[in-house]
Design a protein around this motif. Structure first.
Motif, PDB file in Angstrom:
ATOM      1  N   SER A  27      -6.332  -3.432  -7.857  1.00  0.00           N
ATOM      2  CA  SER A  27      -6.159  -1.982  -7.897  1.00  0.00           C
ATOM      3  C   SER A  27      -7.223  -1.225  -7.109  1.00  0.00           C
ATOM      4  O   SER A  27      -7.091  -0.028  -6.871  1.00  0.00           O
ATOM      5  N   ILE A  28      -8.288  -1.906  -6.708  1.00  0.00           N
ATOM      6  CA  ILE A  28      -9.395  -1.211  -6.056  1.00  0.00           C
ATOM      7  C   ILE A  28      -8.992  -0.666  -4.687  1.00  0.00           C
ATOM      8  O   ILE A  28      -8.407  -1.367  -3.868  1.00  0.00           O
ATOM      9  N   ASP A  29      -9.293   0.596  -4.466  1.00  0.00           N
ATOM     10  CA  ASP A  29      -9.192   1.215  -3.143  1.00  0.00           C
ATOM     11  C   ASP A  29     -10.620   1.317  -2.617  1.00  0.00           C
ATOM     12  O   ASP A  29     -11.393   2.168  -3.049  1.00  0.00           O
ATOM     13  N   GLY A  91     -12.957   3.786 -15.157  1.00  0.00           N
ATOM     14  CA  GLY A  91     -13.304   4.669 -14.047  1.00  0.00           C
ATOM     15  C   GLY A  91     -14.237   5.756 -14.531  1.00  0.00           C
ATOM     16  O   GLY A  91     -14.017   6.943 -14.300  1.00  0.00           O
ATOM     17  N   ALA A 113     -15.574   0.714 -10.849  1.00  0.00           N
ATOM     18  CA  ALA A 113     -15.601  -0.243  -9.749  1.00  0.00           C
ATOM     19  C   ALA A 113     -16.855  -0.106  -8.899  1.00  0.00           C
ATOM     20  O   ALA A 113     -17.180  -1.006  -8.128  1.00  0.00           O
ATOM     21  N   THR A 138     -13.440  -3.886 -13.185  1.00  0.00           N
ATOM     22  CA  THR A 138     -12.117  -3.269 -13.109  1.00  0.00           C
ATOM     23  C   THR A 138     -11.317  -3.630 -14.348  1.00  0.00           C
ATOM     24  O   THR A 138     -11.664  -4.546 -15.097  1.00  0.00           O
ATOM     25  N   THR A 155      -8.182   6.868 -19.063  1.00  0.00           N
ATOM     26  CA  THR A 155      -8.247   6.749 -17.612  1.00  0.00           C
ATOM     27  C   THR A 155      -7.969   8.143 -17.052  1.00  0.00           C
ATOM     28  O   THR A 155      -6.827   8.574 -16.929  1.00  0.00           O
ATOM     29  N   ILE A 159      -6.083   7.196 -11.659  1.00  0.00           N
ATOM     30  CA  ILE A 159      -4.899   6.526 -11.137  1.00  0.00           C
ATOM     31  C   ILE A 159      -4.529   6.988  -9.733  1.00  0.00           C
ATOM     32  O   ILE A 159      -3.968   6.226  -8.946  1.00  0.00           O
ATOM     33  N   HIS A 161      -6.471   7.330  -7.394  1.00  0.00           N
ATOM     34  CA  HIS A 161      -7.423   6.738  -6.449  1.00  0.00           C
ATOM     35  C   HIS A 161      -7.273   5.224  -6.319  1.00  0.00           C
ATOM     36  O   HIS A 161      -8.075   4.599  -5.632  1.00  0.00           O
ATOM     37  N   VAL A 162      -6.274   4.633  -6.977  1.00  0.00           N
ATOM     38  CA  VAL A 162      -6.144   3.179  -6.938  1.00  0.00           C
ATOM     39  C   VAL A 162      -5.070   2.758  -5.949  1.00  0.00           C
ATOM     40  O   VAL A 162      -4.201   3.541  -5.563  1.00  0.00           O
ATOM     41  N   PHE A 168      -2.077  -1.021 -12.137  1.00  0.00           N
ATOM     42  CA  PHE A 168      -3.273  -0.489 -12.791  1.00  0.00           C
ATOM     43  C   PHE A 168      -2.949   0.066 -14.176  1.00  0.00           C
ATOM     44  O   PHE A 168      -3.575  -0.315 -15.176  1.00  0.00           O
TER      45      PHE A 168
END
Length: 267
Positions: A27-29, A91, A113, A138, A155, A159, A161-162, A168
């Motif tokens: 899910s990491i951007d 997050g 993250a 994460t 959260t 969301i 930003h993923v 996610f």
């Protein structure tokens, strides 16, 4: 609205001498993580780049407090009303939500993250004498390790930003304990949100740095509902949050065209 430090049960801040494990997950951007990491030291500067978030925070804290109190039958006027309940802040950034949640009595685990964000959050909590379990990780890592489950999963403004919103949010939902609650906050993909939540906020008012948000990554409430439809959850919302420029404050609203929250519960 938020209890003061003296409402906390007496507990010693946790020692964090173990080496930090890096965050990893589908899910990491990476670009978004880098963007927030670059400003990690400024999270608690109420006049800095996160100043709009400091103004926004009371409204979402009130929402979280009141909905969780309803869910668990707690009286928010009592000392540490959520003592005995666990909360996961996914997050967490610099800890703007995790700290007041701890003051309300929750046993708080908070992950991000960005190891830079976690460093800032951990240092600030130590200064306040707050024992919060911070970790650079994460949701995928937590799930793989068998973490939780947690009575409350938050959260908030994550969301969008993923890289894979559905994977996610479903992973987040699987960390909810039986009878628990998850609260999701994000931005709606509407023309109003494009005009005010993106263009005005970033380029006209300067509330957040340009490039903070990608309107194409904003999600409609029905999309979140559909993403969670395969999980054994009851989903409600949206619940809007709106800004009153005359009062210079945010509050819950019937208008969910820009900022809104969703609730998912596990019975």
């Amino acid at each position: 609205m938020v209890a003061s430090n003296d409402t906390l049960p007496t507990r010693k801040p946790q020692s964090r001498t173990e080496p930090e494990v890096g965050a990893s997950g589908a899910s990491i951007d990476a670009a978004d993580v880098a963007r927030f990491s670059a400003r990690a030291a400024e999270w608690w500067d109420a006049r800095g780049p996160f100043a709009p978030l400091h103004k926004f925070n009371p409204a979402r804290l009130k929402f979280v407090r009141d909905r969780t109190a309803e869910r668990f039958g707690r009286d928010v006027m009592t000392r540490a009303p959520f003592a005995g309940l666990s909360l996961l802040d996914i997050g967490c950034g610099g800890g703007l939500i995790a700290e007041p949640m701890r003051r309300l009595g929750f046993d708080v685990t908070a992950v991000d993250a960005s190891s830079e964000n976690i460093g800032t959050a951990r240092a600030h909590a130590a200064e306040q004498g707050l024992d919060i379990a911070y970790r650079a990780a994460t949701v995928e890592q937590l799930e793989a390790e068998g973490a939780g489950p947690f009575d409350v999963v938050l959260t908030l403004e994550v969301i969008e930003h993923v890289a894979d919103p559905e994977a996610f949010i479903r992973a987040c939902s699987r960390l909810i304990a039986p009878d628990g609650i998850m609260i999701v906050a994000t931005l709606n993909r509407t023309l109003k949100a494009l005009a005010l939540g993106k263009i005005a906020a970033e380029y006209v008012l300067g509330w957040v740095p340009p490039g903070t948000h990608d309107w194409n990554q904003f999600l409609k409430p029905d999309e979140i509902r559909l993403m969670l439809s395969a999980e054994p959850l009851a989903v409600s919302g949206p619940f809007g949050l709106a800004y009153d420029p005359l009062a210079d404050r945010w509050s819950e609203s019937d208008d969910s065209a820009i900022n809104y929250l969703m609730i998912a519960t596990r019975d």
